[in-house]
Write a protein that holds these residues in place. Structure first.
Motif, mmCIF file in Angstrom:
data_model
loop_
_atom_site.group_PDB
_atom_site.id
_atom_site.type_symbol
_atom_site.label_atom_id
_atom_site.label_comp_id
_atom_site.label_asym_id
_atom_site.label_seq_id
_atom_site.Cartn_x
_atom_site.Cartn_y
_atom_site.Cartn_z
ATOM 1 N N PRO A 1 0.996 -1.351 -0.243
ATOM 2 C CA PRO A 1 0.174 0.138 -0.129
ATOM 3 C C PRO A 1 0.504 1.211 0.089
ATOM 4 O O PRO A 1 2.066 1.820 0.093
ATOM 5 C CB PRO A 1 -0.842 -0.012 1.596
ATOM 6 N N SER A 2 0.650 2.895 -0.557
ATOM 7 C CA SER A 2 0.986 3.081 -0.236
ATOM 8 C C SER A 2 0.210 4.788 0.041
ATOM 9 O O SER A 2 -1.480 4.266 -0.160
ATOM 10 C CB SER A 2 1.315 3.689 -2.337
ATOM 11 N N THR A 3 0.405 5.488 0.476
ATOM 12 C CA THR A 3 -0.067 6.917 0.568
ATOM 13 C C THR A 3 0.233 7.883 0.942
ATOM 14 O O THR A 3 1.449 8.193 0.664
ATOM 15 C CB THR A 3 -0.968 6.491 2.256
ATOM 16 N N LYS A 4 -0.829 9.171 -0.059
ATOM 17 C CA LYS A 4 -0.457 10.366 0.804
ATOM 18 C C LYS A 4 -0.181 11.600 1.911
ATOM 19 O O LYS A 4 0.361 12.534 2.224
ATOM 20 C CB LYS A 4 -0.219 11.776 -0.334
ATOM 21 N N ASN A 5 -1.276 10.990 2.542
ATOM 22 C CA ASN A 5 -1.887 11.407 3.823
ATOM 23 C C ASN A 5 -0.788 10.856 4.938
ATOM 24 O O ASN A 5 -1.127 9.947 5.736
ATOM 25 C CB ASN A 5 -2.954 10.861 4.027
ATOM 26 N N VAL A 6 0.705 11.238 5.213
ATOM 27 C CA VAL A 6 1.425 10.667 5.866
ATOM 28 C C VAL A 6 2.146 12.423 6.482
ATOM 29 O O VAL A 6 2.471 13.030 5.311
ATOM 30 C CB VAL A 6 2.874 10.030 5.449
ATOM 31 N N THR A 7 2.180 12.587 7.552
ATOM 32 C CA THR A 7 2.693 13.627 8.291
ATOM 33 C C THR A 7 3.927 13.263 8.953
ATOM 34 O O THR A 7 3.100 12.689 10.758
ATOM 35 C CB THR A 7 1.672 14.401 8.576
ATOM 36 N N LEU A 8 4.345 14.641 9.573
ATOM 37 C CA LEU A 8 5.371 14.721 10.862
ATOM 38 C C LEU A 8 4.643 14.949 12.094
ATOM 39 O O LEU A 8 5.359 15.747 12.171
ATOM 40 C CB LEU A 8 6.898 15.500 10.789
ATOM 41 N N PHE A 9 3.850 14.415 12.385
ATOM 42 C CA PHE A 9 3.210 15.359 13.301
ATOM 43 C C PHE A 9 4.198 15.661 14.526
ATOM 44 O O PHE A 9 4.941 14.750 15.686
ATOM 45 C CB PHE A 9 1.668 14.810 14.629
ATOM 46 N N PHE A 10 3.747 17.116 15.249
ATOM 47 C CA PHE A 10 4.515 17.290 16.900
ATOM 48 C C PHE A 10 3.443 18.352 17.587
ATOM 49 O O PHE A 10 2.394 18.440 17.428
ATOM 50 C CB PHE A 10 5.613 17.256 16.559
ATOM 51 N N LEU B 1 6.268 9.199 12.101
ATOM 52 C CA LEU B 1 5.360 9.440 11.430
ATOM 53 C C LEU B 1 4.173 8.776 11.567
ATOM 54 O O LEU B 1 4.244 7.690 11.946
ATOM 55 C CB LEU B 1 5.688 9.181 9.966
ATOM 56 N N GLN B 2 3.170 9.679 11.040
ATOM 57 C CA GLN B 2 1.601 8.909 11.377
ATOM 58 C C GLN B 2 1.015 8.861 9.438
ATOM 59 O O GLN B 2 0.606 10.247 9.236
ATOM 60 C CB GLN B 2 1.072 10.057 12.160
ATOM 61 N N VAL C 1 15.151 9.268 -0.412
ATOM 62 C CA VAL C 1 14.319 8.206 0.548
ATOM 63 C C VAL C 1 14.519 7.461 1.597
ATOM 64 O O VAL C 1 15.324 6.633 1.988
ATOM 65 C CB VAL C 1 13.958 6.576 -0.879
ATOM 66 N N ILE C 2 13.456 7.993 2.981
ATOM 67 C CA ILE C 2 14.770 7.016 4.239
ATOM 68 C C ILE C 2 13.553 6.150 4.434
ATOM 69 O O ILE C 2 12.305 5.764 4.400
ATOM 70 C CB ILE C 2 13.678 8.247 5.511
ATOM 71 N N PRO C 3 14.510 4.812 4.960
ATOM 72 C CA PRO C 3 13.799 3.674 5.641
ATOM 73 C C PRO C 3 12.900 3.437 6.261
ATOM 74 O O PRO C 3 13.627 4.255 6.946
ATOM 75 C CB PRO C 3 14.888 2.534 5.222
ATOM 76 N N MET C 4 11.438 3.144 6.657
ATOM 77 C CA MET C 4 11.319 3.199 8.111
ATOM 78 C C MET C 4 10.733 1.511 8.209
ATOM 79 O O MET C 4 10.440 0.322 7.458
ATOM 80 C CB MET C 4 9.516 3.964 7.784
ATOM 81 N N VAL C 5 9.704 1.597 9.354
ATOM 82 C CA VAL C 5 9.399 0.101 9.790
ATOM 83 C C VAL C 5 7.320 0.687 10.387
ATOM 84 O O VAL C 5 7.813 1.672 11.192
ATOM 85 C CB VAL C 5 10.165 -0.775 10.690
ATOM 86 N N VAL D 1 -1.319 4.607 11.115
ATOM 87 C CA VAL D 1 0.167 3.578 11.142
ATOM 88 C C VAL D 1 1.001 4.308 11.614
ATOM 89 O O VAL D 1 1.348 6.013 10.979
ATOM 90 C CB VAL D 1 -0.357 3.341 9.442
ATOM 91 N N THR D 2 1.351 3.964 12.488
ATOM 92 C CA THR D 2 2.875 4.536 13.218
ATOM 93 C C THR D 2 4.424 4.324 12.242
ATOM 94 O O THR D 2 3.730 2.774 12.406
ATOM 95 C CB THR D 2 2.967 4.177 14.426
ATOM 96 N N LEU D 3 4.754 4.623 11.644
ATOM 97 C CA LEU D 3 6.541 4.609 11.525
ATOM 98 C C LEU D 3 7.220 5.216 11.635
ATOM 99 O O LEU D 3 7.193 6.945 12.026
ATOM 100 C CB LEU D 3 6.288 4.813 9.820
ATOM 101 N N GLU D 4 8.346 4.102 12.378
ATOM 102 C CA GLU D 4 9.497 5.243 12.982
ATOM 103 C C GLU D 4 10.927 4.631 11.607
ATOM 104 O O GLU D 4 10.611 3.623 11.204
ATOM 105 C CB GLU D 4 9.665 4.105 14.365
#
Length: 410
Positions: free
Chosen positions: A63-72, A269-270, A298-302, A335-338
């Motif tokens: 899956p892919s999404t553009k709804n990704v934000t680094l919330f703070f 990231l959320q 391009v940042i590798p995440m999990v 989904v939480t990505l770190e």
């Protein structure tokens, strides 16, 4: 487009090669713009079907999404009490350390309360000194009353002895008077003893309790005084601080500004994926992101967290029933990505928008003993198709700067 080009290699290209070398047909002759559909209809149809299947497989399993934000998170700057601003220590924007003052309210009332509480403690201390003097005084009164009674008893005993020897020497009325006086002096001793006990109770119980109460009032007054100085709870940066000397501050009104902690936006990231991906998204999946504030990277995440409910379905209890039609748009799966590596989000501005890809991993199913060869091969193909989405993400990382700077109306 990339999927279409990839599928055309396996469908349209073989169909054309068959037409060209097996049937001898050439472009511009037998194959023209008007006859290309008739000549290559099998390849074109197969290409469309394969492209649709490929896109569906890729987007569902990866899956892919553009709804990704680094919330703070931000901390509102509000006092705990009402008051008028007497002094400010920061400007509209600037860094602050933990515990540093931000602004101070007028504290004349609180200072007066502290001074009154201290005077009350001093008054209690003075009362303690007086009470101790009263203990000494009552102790002397007891000794004096005891001595007077002893003197009366001695005189009474002498009169009784004289009366026994010769009743005419001492009137009996005199003996009765001494006996009454001795009984009265016994009451004086008891009264003095009670007065001493009362004075000792004041010294040991009442006045210490009054002093503890006065000290508690002083502590409360000092707490209220400290509340007039609003300090930073954590190190960070103050933004949009608009208070000026003379402004009235009310904690129930809007905050005076916001404090952004130093560690804001560094945890992860959320991302909001489509609801259909709820069966695919699992904790531990590999992912990649590219952010607008950090182009060409391009940042590798999990995946470290998958919210098991859709936020769009939330409601607050009230007097009106909720109609599902009132939901403006379908919610997404949070989904939480770190970052996979430490410092992976360095350079990404908190609040930045990103694009994320998540990749399925069927390795455990493939190596399982009860997995058939055909299914294992199919799962291998599904996992290998992640390459297509990874290429698309890298193309997006290359295009983002041009899309924002050139093709967005600048």
């Amino acid at each position: 487009m990339l999927e279409l080009l990839l599928c055309s290699v396996f469908t349209i290209l073989p169909d054309y090669l068959y037409r060209r070398y097996a049937q001898g047909k050439r472009f511009g002759k037998e194959i023209t713009f008007y006859s290309v559909w008739f000549e290559l209809r099998w390849g074109i149809t197969a290409c469309v079907i394969l492209t649709v299947c490929l896109i569906t497989t890729v987007f569902y399993n990866h899956p892919s999404t553009k709804n990704v934000t680094l919330f703070f998170r931000t901390i509102p700057i509000v006092p705990e009490t009402n008051g008028r601003v007497a002094e400010t220590f920061v400007g509209f924007s600037g860094p602050v350390a933990a515990g540093a003052p931000i602004f101070r309210l007028d504290s004349s009332k609180q200072e007066a309360a502290v001074k009154t509480a201290r005077h009350k403690i001093a008054e209690v201390d003075a009362e303690m000194a007086v009470a101790r003097t009263d203990v000494l005084k009552t102790d002397g009164e007891i000794k004096q009353a005891t001595s007077a009674r002893q003197q009366t008893l001695d005189e009474l005993e002498t009169k009784r002895e004289l009366y026994r020897r010769n009743s005419g020497n001492v009137p009996f009325r005199e003996i009765e008077r001494l006996e009454v006086r001795a009984d009265g002096q016994l009451g004086d001793i008891a009264a003095a003893t009670a007065a001493k006990q009362g004075a000792e109770e004041r010294v040991s119980t009442l006045i210490p309790a009054q002093k503890a109460s006065a000290e508690a009032e002083l502590a409360q007054a000092e707490v209220e005084l400290n509340k007039t100085i609003v300090r930073a709870g954590v190190s960070g940066r103050v933004e949009q601080f608009t208070l000026r000397v003379g402004d009235i501050v009310n904690p129930l009104m809007r905050p005076a500004g916001v404090l952004i902690p130093d560690s804001a936006g560094q945890s992860g990231l959320q991302a909001g994926f489509d609801q259909i991906e709820s069966q695919i998204m699992k904790i531990g999946m590999a992912a990649e992101v590219t952010c607008v504030s950090r182009p060409f990277a391009v940042i590798p995440m999990v995946v470290t967290g998958v919210q098991d409910y859709i936020a769009a379905g939330q409601f607050r209890g009230g007097e009106q029933l909720i109609d599902p039609q009132q939901v403006a748009r379908p919610g997404t799966l949070l989904v939480t990505l770190e970052p996979l590596y430490k410092g992976g989000l360095d350079g990404v501005t908190p609040g930045s928008s990103c694009i994320a890809n998540a990749y399925s991993n069927n390795h455990d199913t493939i190596v399982a003993k009860d997995t058939g060869a055909l299914r294992a091969f199919a799962l291998h193909v599904v996992d290998a198709l992640a390459l297509v989405h990874a290429l698309i993400l890298r193309l997006q990382a290359l295009v983002i700067p041009f899309q924002n700077l050139v093709f967005s109306g600048h």
